[in-house]
Design an enzyme around this catalytic site. Structure first.
Site, PDB file in Angstrom:
ATOM      1  CB  CYS A 159      -1.912  -6.367  -4.923  1.00  0.00           C
ATOM      2  SG  CYS A 159      -2.715  -5.326  -5.549  1.00  0.00           S
ATOM      3  CG  HIS A 300       3.537  -7.261  -7.379  1.00  0.00           C
ATOM      4  ND1 HIS A 300       2.529  -7.998  -7.297  1.00  0.00           N
ATOM      5  CD2 HIS A 300       3.169  -5.737  -7.650  1.00  0.00           C
ATOM      6  CE1 HIS A 300       1.389  -7.127  -6.974  1.00  0.00           C
ATOM      7  NE2 HIS A 300       2.014  -5.967  -7.224  1.00  0.00           N
ATOM      8  CD  GLU A 311       8.572  -7.265  -8.812  1.00  0.00           C
ATOM      9  OE1 GLU A 311       8.711  -8.746  -8.340  1.00  0.00           O
ATOM     10  OE2 GLU A 311       7.899  -6.880  -9.657  1.00  0.00           O
ATOM     11  CE  LYS A 332       0.162  -8.450 -10.417  1.00  0.00           C
ATOM     12  NZ  LYS A 332       1.144  -9.239  -9.817  1.00  0.00           N
ATOM     13  CG  HIS A 337      -2.822  -6.580 -10.406  1.00  0.00           C
ATOM     14  ND1 HIS A 337      -2.790  -7.360  -9.440  1.00  0.00           N
ATOM     15  CD2 HIS A 337      -2.333  -5.549  -9.904  1.00  0.00           C
ATOM     16  CE1 HIS A 337      -2.272  -7.064  -8.501  1.00  0.00           C
ATOM     17  NE2 HIS A 337      -1.909  -5.862  -8.677  1.00  0.00           N
ATOM     18  CG  PHE A 396      -2.617   0.146  -3.131  1.00  0.00           C
ATOM     19  CD1 PHE A 396      -1.366   0.291  -4.207  1.00  0.00           C
ATOM     20  CD2 PHE A 396      -3.972   0.495  -3.727  1.00  0.00           C
ATOM     21  CE1 PHE A 396      -1.662   0.533  -5.414  1.00  0.00           C
ATOM     22  CE2 PHE A 396      -3.941   1.052  -5.002  1.00  0.00           C
ATOM     23  CZ  PHE A 396      -2.897   1.009  -5.897  1.00  0.00           C
TER      24      PHE A 396
END
Length: 411
Positions: A159, A300, A311, A332, A337, A396
């Site tokens: 991502c 994010h 975060e 998002k 996403h 990831f």
């Protein structure tokens, strides 16, 4: 380092203005899946691009050679080039590069080819299978389209892929290796295999199939996972002197960037967002900024329980008391996403926020999680002074990227 053009294909629409209008209105692009029968899946919603007409950008005979992620990338690149008024054919093609972040590549192409082999004819594979599948072909097609003979490749870091592509472009221009780089990200994971894979990981929101627009809810106490989405975002990045010499429009400056790795877990963030905090701190250092110089963070903000809390903790660690004065939002909540494209699309949203002095909201923030206690610009866009902003992208494998964006202050 300046941004002279942007192009967007997202669940909010095709084109910059369609996207900006959706952001400012706080409109969700999440809908019930229409492309295939998702009735047997736990998550039956996605951020599909609603209005994409590939023939606007690509000759019909060429479409069969391209997975849809490539089509999205070409469309976004064409809009970015048009926006920047970059002359085609290029004056110095060896000084123009292309970097496109892609997380999954042609996953729908893989799914369709596999089904064909099993159900119909195990002896025949399309000659376009590999060129449609591999991640670097988005960059390859864009380079071919515009005649760009500089570096052309894909960044693949889950991502964070799109943000990594922008960071690499910044480094190439800073080092004097390129004058212009078309950089961004593209992804098209809305297929049975994509939904099935993330569903098996329990990464997706599943409780809002009957109310898709409410499903993506970063920082909210009822968040349960992300909503998968598709699209592309591309930027034209240039050396300032090059942009000024050709009279290009300048939307914003890329002030700095950094990337690192948690080295902690395959899918979960490090405790208290330690890796993300280091990445943001390194970005401020690279940009020559203090924490107090940042007015906005495009988070994010996936809407997954661990990530949003981590975060938030990372922002507090980096910004200290200033964190209480920061605006932080997750776009998002409206787009879902976009995986490998997310970092690029959200970097463009950050550029637009800085250029237009308007903060996109976080929608669906109805019941804030007590552990997520910053100003997330809930529900409605907000006019604000934005001198500089960060755009975060985490993926990831523990990969982290932050980009620092500033107002275009050049003469």
């Amino acid at each position: 380092m300046v941004v002279t053009g942007v192009g967007l294909v997202t669940p909010l629409g095709t084109g910059t203005e369609a996207n900006w209008e959706g952001l400012v209105e706080g409109r969700s692009g999440i809908r019930a899946i229409t492309r295939f029968d998702a009735s047997g899946l736990p998550a039956r919603i996605a951020g599909e691009v609603p209005d994409f007409v590939p023939e606007r950008f690509i000759e019909r005979k060429e479409l069969k050679k391209m997975d849809i992620f490539i089509q999205y990338a070409i469309a976004a690149a064409q809009m970015a080039v048009d926006d920047s008024r970059l002359a085609i054919p290029l004056d110095e093609p060896d000084r123009v590069g292309v970097v496109v972040g892609v997380g999954m590549g042609g996953i729908e192409t893989f799914e369709n080819a596999s089904r064909h082999l099993v159900e119909f004819d195990a002896r025949r594979v399309s000659p376009f299978f590999i060129p449609k599948l591999i991640p670097n072909m988005a960059a390859g097609h864009i380079a071919l389209r515009f005649g760009a003979r500089g570096p052309s490749y894909a960044t693949t870091s889950a991502c964070a892929s799109g943000a990594h592509a922008i960071g690499d472009a910044v480094s190439m221009i800073r080092d004097g290796r390129q004058d212009v780089v078309l950089a961004g990200g593209a992804e098209a994971p809305v297929c049975l295999l994509g939904l099935g894979g993330f569903s098996a990981m329990r990464a997706l929101a599943t409780s809002f199939n009957d109310a898709p627009e409410r499903a993506s809810r970063p920082f909210d106490a009822r968040r349960e996972g992300f909503v998968i989405a598709e699209g592309a975002g591309m930027l034209v990045l240039e050396a300032l002197e090059h942009a000024q010499a050709r009279g290009a429009p300048i939307l914003a400056e890329i002030l700095g960037w950094a990337a690192n790795c948690d080295a902690y877990h395959m899918t979960q963030p490090a405790p208290a967002g330690a890796g993300a905090a280091r990445c943001m701190a390194l970005t401020l250092q690279d940009a020559g900024l203090r924490a107090e110089d940042i007015d906005y963070v495009n988070a994010h903000g996936t809407g997954t329980p661990y990530n949003d809390e981590a975060e938030t903790a990372a922002v507090k660690e980096v910004f200290g008391e200033h964190a209480r004065r920061l605006a932080v939002s997750s776009t998002k909540s409206m787009t879902g996403h976009l995986l490998g494209a997310a970092g690029a699309v959200e970097a463009i949203y950050t550029v637009l926020a800085v250029a237009r002095q308007v903060l996109p909201p976080t929608i669906n923030l109805d019941e804030p999680d007590p552990a997520c206690d910053l100003d997330y610009v809930p529900h409605r866009a907000r006019r604000a002074r934005v001198r500089a902003a960060l755009s975060n992208a985490f993926g990831f494998g523990g990969t982290n990227v932050s980009l620092a964006v500033g107002r275009a202050m050049c003469p």
